[in-house]
Scaffold this motif. Structure first.
Motif, PDB file in Angstrom:
ATOM      1  N   ALA A   1     -19.660  33.696  26.039  1.00 16.48           N
ATOM      2  CA  ALA A   1     -21.257  33.780  27.207  1.00 16.48           C
ATOM      3  C   ALA A   1     -21.222  35.644  27.211  1.00 16.48           C
ATOM      4  O   ALA A   1     -19.801  36.401  27.682  1.00 16.48           O
ATOM      5  CB  ALA A   1     -20.465  33.474  28.890  1.00 16.48           C
ATOM      6  N   GLU A   2     -21.838  36.563  27.411  1.00 12.69           N
ATOM      7  CA  GLU A   2     -22.052  37.405  27.761  1.00 12.69           C
ATOM      8  C   GLU A   2     -21.875  38.080  28.867  1.00 12.69           C
ATOM      9  O   GLU A   2     -20.613  39.334  29.425  1.00 12.69           O
ATOM     10  CB  GLU A   2     -23.768  38.174  27.893  1.00 12.69           C
ATOM     11  CG  GLU A   2     -23.456  37.580  26.628  1.00 12.69           C
ATOM     12  CD  GLU A   2     -24.525  36.815  26.026  1.00 12.69           C
ATOM     13  OE1 GLU A   2     -25.634  36.795  25.502  1.00 12.69           O
ATOM     14  OE2 GLU A   2     -24.467  35.835  26.452  1.00 12.69           O
ATOM     15  N   THR A   3     -21.687  37.194  30.476  1.00 12.68           N
ATOM     16  CA  THR A   3     -21.082  38.109  31.310  1.00 12.68           C
ATOM     17  C   THR A   3     -19.860  37.886  31.784  1.00 12.68           C
ATOM     18  O   THR A   3     -18.805  36.236  31.654  1.00 12.68           O
ATOM     19  CB  THR A   3     -21.405  36.453  32.607  1.00 12.68           C
ATOM     20  OG1 THR A   3     -23.326  36.564  32.697  1.00 12.68           O
ATOM     21  CG2 THR A   3     -20.522  37.388  33.966  1.00 12.68           C
TER      22      THR A   3
ATOM     23  N   ALA B   1     -28.753  33.183  26.198  1.00 13.93           N
ATOM     24  CA  ALA B   1     -28.561  32.786  26.099  1.00 13.93           C
ATOM     25  C   ALA B   1     -27.232  31.221  26.531  1.00 13.93           C
ATOM     26  O   ALA B   1     -27.316  32.276  27.960  1.00 13.93           O
ATOM     27  CB  ALA B   1     -27.136  32.913  24.533  1.00 13.93           C
ATOM     28  N   PRO B   2     -27.461  30.781  26.737  1.00 19.08           N
ATOM     29  CA  PRO B   2     -26.582  29.944  27.805  1.00 19.08           C
ATOM     30  C   PRO B   2     -25.657  30.015  27.469  1.00 19.08           C
ATOM     31  O   PRO B   2     -24.576  30.182  26.329  1.00 19.08           O
ATOM     32  CB  PRO B   2     -27.333  28.479  27.480  1.00 19.08           C
ATOM     33  CG  PRO B   2     -27.497  28.406  25.928  1.00 19.08           C
ATOM     34  CD  PRO B   2     -28.153  29.729  24.879  1.00 19.08           C
ATOM     35  N   PRO B   3     -24.483  29.566  28.720  1.00 20.91           N
ATOM     36  CA  PRO B   3     -23.042  29.876  28.132  1.00 20.91           C
ATOM     37  C   PRO B   3     -22.607  27.972  27.530  1.00 20.91           C
ATOM     38  O   PRO B   3     -23.177  27.485  27.126  1.00 20.91           O
ATOM     39  CB  PRO B   3     -22.447  29.157  29.739  1.00 20.91           C
ATOM     40  CG  PRO B   3     -23.172  28.243  29.946  1.00 20.91           C
ATOM     41  CD  PRO B   3     -24.669  29.478  29.122  1.00 20.91           C
TER      42      PRO B   3
ATOM     43  N   ILE C   1     -22.186  32.741  37.537  1.00 22.26           N
ATOM     44  CA  ILE C   1     -22.691  31.819  37.082  1.00 22.26           C
ATOM     45  C   ILE C   1     -24.869  32.149  36.737  1.00 22.26           C
ATOM     46  O   ILE C   1     -25.169  32.156  35.857  1.00 22.26           O
ATOM     47  CB  ILE C   1     -22.943  29.587  37.431  1.00 22.26           C
ATOM     48  CG1 ILE C   1     -21.786  29.542  37.279  1.00 22.26           C
ATOM     49  CG2 ILE C   1     -23.979  28.792  36.885  1.00 22.26           C
ATOM     50  CD1 ILE C   1     -21.221  28.228  38.325  1.00 22.26           C
ATOM     51  N   PHE C   2     -24.974  32.767  38.060  1.00 20.35           N
ATOM     52  CA  PHE C   2     -26.017  32.632  38.187  1.00 20.35           C
ATOM     53  C   PHE C   2     -26.216  34.231  37.224  1.00 20.35           C
ATOM     54  O   PHE C   2     -27.815  34.379  36.482  1.00 20.35           O
ATOM     55  CB  PHE C   2     -26.478  33.247  39.531  1.00 20.35           C
ATOM     56  CG  PHE C   2     -26.950  32.233  40.214  1.00 20.35           C
ATOM     57  CD1 PHE C   2     -28.519  31.924  40.338  1.00 20.35           C
ATOM     58  CD2 PHE C   2     -26.260  32.229  41.452  1.00 20.35           C
ATOM     59  CE1 PHE C   2     -28.936  31.086  40.941  1.00 20.35           C
ATOM     60  CE2 PHE C   2     -27.184  31.145  42.060  1.00 20.35           C
ATOM     61  CZ  PHE C   2     -28.303  30.121  42.303  1.00 20.35           C
ATOM     62  N   ASN C   3     -25.656  35.462  37.075  1.00 18.30           N
ATOM     63  CA  ASN C   3     -25.958  36.058  36.281  1.00 18.30           C
ATOM     64  C   ASN C   3     -25.393  35.995  34.778  1.00 18.30           C
ATOM     65  O   ASN C   3     -27.431  36.366  34.088  1.00 18.30           O
ATOM     66  CB  ASN C   3     -24.526  36.980  36.089  1.00 18.30           C
ATOM     67  CG  ASN C   3     -24.582  38.604  36.200  1.00 18.30           C
ATOM     68  OD1 ASN C   3     -25.197  38.571  35.542  1.00 18.30           O
ATOM     69  ND2 ASN C   3     -23.975  37.905  34.768  1.00 18.30           N
ATOM     70  N   GLN C   4     -25.047  35.022  34.201  1.00 18.47           N
ATOM     71  CA  GLN C   4     -25.060  34.345  32.999  1.00 18.47           C
ATOM     72  C   GLN C   4     -26.563  33.972  33.027  1.00 18.47           C
ATOM     73  O   GLN C   4     -27.084  33.676  31.445  1.00 18.47           O
ATOM     74  CB  GLN C   4     -24.150  33.571  32.892  1.00 18.47           C
ATOM     75  CG  GLN C   4     -24.360  32.752  31.126  1.00 18.47           C
ATOM     76  CD  GLN C   4     -23.978  34.359  30.124  1.00 18.47           C
ATOM     77  OE1 GLN C   4     -23.713  35.273  29.956  1.00 18.47           O
ATOM     78  NE2 GLN C   4     -24.877  34.032  29.377  1.00 18.47           N
ATOM     79  N   PHE C   5     -27.146  32.832  33.533  1.00 14.26           N
ATOM     80  CA  PHE C   5     -28.529  31.714  32.813  1.00 14.26           C
ATOM     81  C   PHE C   5     -29.439  32.934  33.205  1.00 14.26           C
ATOM     82  O   PHE C   5     -30.593  32.826  32.578  1.00 14.26           O
ATOM     83  CB  PHE C   5     -28.573  30.944  34.627  1.00 14.26           C
ATOM     84  CG  PHE C   5     -27.534  30.013  33.772  1.00 14.26           C
ATOM     85  CD1 PHE C   5     -28.456  28.665  33.639  1.00 14.26           C
ATOM     86  CD2 PHE C   5     -26.803  30.248  33.833  1.00 14.26           C
ATOM     87  CE1 PHE C   5     -27.893  27.193  33.207  1.00 14.26           C
ATOM     88  CE2 PHE C   5     -25.513  28.765  33.139  1.00 14.26           C
ATOM     89  CZ  PHE C   5     -26.413  26.952  32.536  1.00 14.26           C
TER      90      PHE C   5
ATOM     91  N   GLN D   1     -13.230  37.454  23.050  1.00 17.23           N
ATOM     92  CA  GLN D   1     -14.223  37.903  23.684  1.00 17.23           C
ATOM     93  C   GLN D   1     -14.121  39.570  23.574  1.00 17.23           C
ATOM     94  O   GLN D   1     -12.808  40.410  24.663  1.00 17.23           O
ATOM     95  CB  GLN D   1     -14.672  37.412  24.224  1.00 17.23           C
ATOM     96  CG  GLN D   1     -15.223  36.015  23.583  1.00 17.23           C
ATOM     97  CD  GLN D   1     -16.591  35.534  24.468  1.00 17.23           C
ATOM     98  OE1 GLN D   1     -17.501  35.149  24.736  1.00 17.23           O
ATOM     99  NE2 GLN D   1     -15.614  34.600  25.617  1.00 17.23           N
ATOM    100  N   GLU D   2     -14.857  40.217  23.288  1.00 13.54           N
ATOM    101  CA  GLU D   2     -14.809  41.919  24.241  1.00 13.54           C
ATOM    102  C   GLU D   2     -15.565  41.826  25.505  1.00 13.54           C
ATOM    103  O   GLU D   2     -16.323  40.709  25.726  1.00 13.54           O
ATOM    104  CB  GLU D   2     -16.131  42.258  23.076  1.00 13.54           C
ATOM    105  CG  GLU D   2     -15.697  42.303  21.255  1.00 13.54           C
ATOM    106  CD  GLU D   2     -14.552  43.196  21.403  1.00 13.54           C
ATOM    107  OE1 GLU D   2     -13.891  43.984  22.176  1.00 13.54           O
ATOM    108  OE2 GLU D   2     -13.732  42.587  20.606  1.00 13.54           O
TER     109      GLU D   2
END
Length: 555
Positions: free
Chosen positions: A493-495, A470-472, A461-465, A554-555
């Motif tokens: 999400a990118e994470t 972008a937010p999740p 969660i920290f990594n994405q934010f 997702q990739e």
């Protein structure tokens, strides 16, 4: 579709338009050698640690000039003959000496490289004295574009303040201008025209007349202090004294330095300080600079978190929630920003996210949970999602918007929901404040403490934010299946592995937990009365209607 489905669709489309429309990536930032000299930890900096600063300065408002010296006391970490200090190039260096002997130096922009006569041996405690003068940068839009604010009060008397976060303390005094190295203590002496008072950080040691036209004020800070927190304020101030009694019956000195004609309104307005300090003590422990006292100084700019000399310029106004946001926010920085300090401006989210979140804690403490939710919701539209909250390190990075404030606060509010136990969550926050008290801190150290104290892995969660703009985003589709609702969902999400739990309920019923991942899942939910409602007031996320023609992973 039936009415409940229409309601949830309309609700989600209004919740996060930003998440539904791709944002253009901003142009990559270009950094100069000056950025690197200021922001990086080169061998000429890491070879020593500052222990103590002695700043002596004469300030002349008539000419908008300063003149004086700073003695830098340091301990040698690695043997060296060349060290870097920092001072803006518009200020003239008169001399740099050690033991009374002049030292050679070379200036490269705002960086100053000093060559020692003798090799500085590891473990030794040394000092150099830098004498200088000039006209420091004048503030353009303080405190955001800071410097010296040379103003007049309403009676025509000089009113001067300094704000230099981001700009740097080296804009007005020579120092090692990097967040990673704070002196253990500091003494500041300011000589100013008669009729003015000079208010600085910490406690006033002495005040004495110098000749017939000047007065000298000496202040001392007895704790670590980051360089941008050092300040001085000149004006026709009166001091209002109060006292705070802690929950364990200790007494803290409160000093308010305000313009003479604002004394009466200040007495009334600053009554809210007692309740604020009690709230912060309950959640985060004793005020962290107890010996130096809690001090507020009226400034000709909006405000600034100067340690034990909080800058206040909000004209004694409360917001619609009944408190002064500048007073509450800047005071929160005494815990997050001053007591614990990030080691690089790239991680300034640590300062601003926690201080902004503390505003909401104060609202909940004084006016209840529903008011706290309304307060956070009022800030939610201010989130931009254009830049990650952590920037590049080593270049004195300056954040481009206010997401480290509002998105940062919503990150912490979201984690409160994910942890789902207020006792555990607030005790974890308290551990952060107390374990890293009077210390530099990194993002990793904060995350490690929160993961340990909550017994949860919050890193994804920290990594994405923090590391992505972008937010999740919850991609979803709802289908009726008799007595059930079939909810197809996944996180965008990118994470990699992002799996933040998400709260939902029907109308105003009890909350339940959904466990989306980055892979498509189908969850059958027994229907209840009312509309399906995701936890928009508890967590920060976007939504997107599922494209049925494209169910690729997702990739």
């Amino acid at each position: 579709m039936k009415q409940w489905l229409v309601a949830v669709t309309a609700f989600f489309s209004s919740l996060s338009l930003l998440a539904q429309e791709p944002q253009q990536s901003p142009e990559p930032e270009r950094y100069t050698r000056q950025d690197s000299l200021r922001g990086s930890l080169r061998p000429e900096r890491t070879c020593y640690n500052v222990g103590f600063y002695e700043l002596n300065l004469t300030i002349d408002p008539a000419t908008k000039s300063i003149a004086g010296s700073n003695t830098i006391h340091y301990r040698v970490r690695e043997p060296f003959k060349r060290m870097q200090i920092d001072l803006f190039e518009n200020l003239t260096i008169e001399s740099i000496t050690q033991g009374g002997e002049p030292l050679r130096y070379v200036r490269e922009g705002n960086a100053v490289f000093v060559t020692m006569k003798e090799r500085q041996e590891q473990g030794s405690v040394e000092r150099i004295k830098v004498s200088y003068h000039g006209k420091p940068r004048e503030a353009v839009n303080p405190p955001w574009e800071g410097g010296f604010s040379w103003k007049k009060d309403s009676t025509g008397k000089d009113w001067v303040g300094v704000s230099c976060e981001g700009l740097g303390a080296s804009s007005w005094w020579p120092c090692k201008d990097h967040l990673s190295d704070e002196p253990d203590s500091m003494r500041m002496t300011f000589r100013v025209p008669r009729g003015l008072k000079a208010i600085s950080n910490g406690r006033l040691l002495r005040q004495q007349e110098v000749g017939t036209n000047q007065i000298e004020f000496t202040w001392e800070v007895s704790y670590r202090i980051n360089t941008y927190n050092v300040t001085v304020n000149l004006g026709d101030f009166v001091m209002i004294r109060d006292q705070y009694r802690s929950r364990d019956y200790q007494y803290l000195t409160l000093n308010y330095y305000v313009l003479r004609y604002n004394g009466e309104k200040a007495v009334k307005h600053f009554e809210q300080v007692i309740g604020m300090l009690d709230c912060y003590e309950w959640y985060f422990g004793h005020f962290p600079f107890w010996r130096d006292g809690f001090n507020v100084v009226e400034t000709p700019y909006l405000g600034m978190e100067h340690q034990s000399a909080i800058g206040y310029g909000n004209n004694y106004k409360n917001n619609s929630f009944g408190f002064d946001p500048i007073l509450i926010h800047e005071s929160a920085h005494e815990y997050f920003g001053n007591s614990l300090t990030c080691t690089d401006p790239a991680e300034m989210w640590i300062h601003e996210a926690f201080a902004t979140y503390m505003e909401s804690i104060y609202v909940e403490n004084t006016d209840g949970y529903p008011s706290m939710i309304r307060y956070l919701m009022s800030q939610k539209p201010l989130i931009k999602n254009k830049y990650p909250m952590i920037g590049p390190r080593g270049v004195n990075y300056q954040h481009k918007d206010t997401d480290i404030y509002y998105k940062g606060a919503w990150l912490l509010h979201t984690l409160r929901c994910v942890v789902d136990d207020d006792n555990i969550w607030f005790m974890a926050l308290r551990k952060v404040a107390l374990e890293r008290k009077h210390s530099p801190v990194t993002t990793k150290q904060i995350i490690d403490i929160l993961c340990r104290e909550t017994n949860m892995d919050l890193r994804l969660i920290f990594n994405q934010f923090l590391n992505y703009a972008a937010p999740p985003v919850l991609e979803y589709r709802v289908t009726e299946k008799g007595d059930y609702i079939e909810l197809q969902h996944r996180w965008i999400a990118e994470t990699y592995g992002f799996n933040m739990p998400l709260k939902y309920r029907f109308a105003y019923g009890p909350w339940h937990t959904l466990y989306p991942t980055r892979e498509w899942q189908t969850t059958l939910i027994r229907r209840s009365n009312g509309w399906l409602n995701f936890a928009y007031e508890l967590q920060y996320f976007g939504t997107k209607h599922m494209d049925l023609s494209n169910l690729k992973p997702q990739e």
